[in-house]
Design a protein around this motif. Structure first.
Motif: not given
Length: 276
Positions: A246-255
């Motif tokens: 679904x193209x969801x990034x739940x925790x990105x690079x900032x996280x």
């Protein structure tokens, strides 16, 4: 062996022969010479939790390579989820500064792959960034009861707010319908023969300060109870492919940077070491 202050000393030879105690080194100070020192306050803390193993699974040893499981649990706060993710996610195995840090726990059979873009599927794990607890996943190869106890005792001690149940099956990686060509992710709870409930071989129940390894019948009942109490209305959220497809990034690079900085480290320097 104990000293006058009540401190406990465990020999390295004994620890090495017992996987549970060996894994517990993560919650103790480093070993001194040939002994592992367990301070009195920590030793007494270890006496509080209970480990209960049903008689019919006391010798559990998986007969399939990577058992399929479903986990459901009580949702935690986003702050608690952050603390769990930074301490268990597999991406941090790639940096010595974190892997060797006393805060880092890691995983043995119940993985978190939220950050690693080289892992398929991407962005999934048993703990979600929004605090959801649970997934439909697979363990590592041929797990046994000692591994289950070691991993979840450590996690229970580190995260006393966890309240979850895991139903482990004798399905090797996928339900029968998926292994015969059925596209599982589009109809994840399609009826299979045998059913999921009929395929459960043991269960893990964490309700602090108790860790229980349950037989199949108790697991079926407890898992159904936790589904009713805690399962997210968006049921497909537990599928390992959900975030990726679904193209969801739940925790990105900032996280990820926040996770690194929570160890007191320079995020920029550590990120240079991680091919994430």
């Amino acid at each position: 062996m104990f000293d006058e202050a009540g401190n406990c000393y465990l020999s390295d030879q004994f620890i090495g022969s017992n996987q549970v105690l060996c894994n517990m080194e993560q919650i103790f100070p480093p070993a001194f010479a040939e002994w592992l020192l367990v301070p009195a306050d920590r030793y007494n803390k270890l006496l509080i939790p209970e480990i209960i193993v049903d008689e019919n699974v006391k010798d559990f040893d998986s007969l399939v390579r990577r058992p399929y499981y479903r986990m459901r649990g009580k949702k935690v706060t986003a702050e608690q989820a952050f603390d769990i993710i930074r301490r268990v996610d597999n991406i941090f195995r790639l940096t010595d500064a974190i892997q060797n840090h006393p805060d880092y726990i890691g995983s043995l059979n119940f993985d978190s792959w939220i950050f690693d873009r080289h892992h398929y599927p991407q962005h999934y794990g048993w703990i979600h960034a929004d605090g959801t607890v649970g997934c439909d996943g697979i363990t590592q190869k041929y797990p046994d009861i000692d591994e289950f106890i070691a991993e979840w005792f450590i996690k229970m001690m580190a995260f006393p707010y966890l309240d979850l149940v895991i139903a482990v099956t004798d399905w090797d990686e996928t339900p029968p319908s998926a292994s015969s060509g059925f596209t599982y992710k589009y109809n994840p709870y399609d009826r299979t023969i045998p059913t999921f409930e009929e395929s459960i071989v043991c269960g893990i129940w964490i309700h602090n300060p108790v860790l229980e390894i349950m037989g199949p019948k108790r697991t079926v009942k407890k898992y159904a109870e936790y589904v009713k109490l805690y399962e997210d209305k968006n049921r497909v959220k537990y599928l390992s492919e959900y975030y990726q497809d679904n193209g969801i990034v739940q925790a990105d690079e900032n996280y990820l940077k926040r996770c690194i900085e929570a160890y007191g480290l320079n995020a920029h320097e550590e990120l240079r070491k991680i091919r994430w």
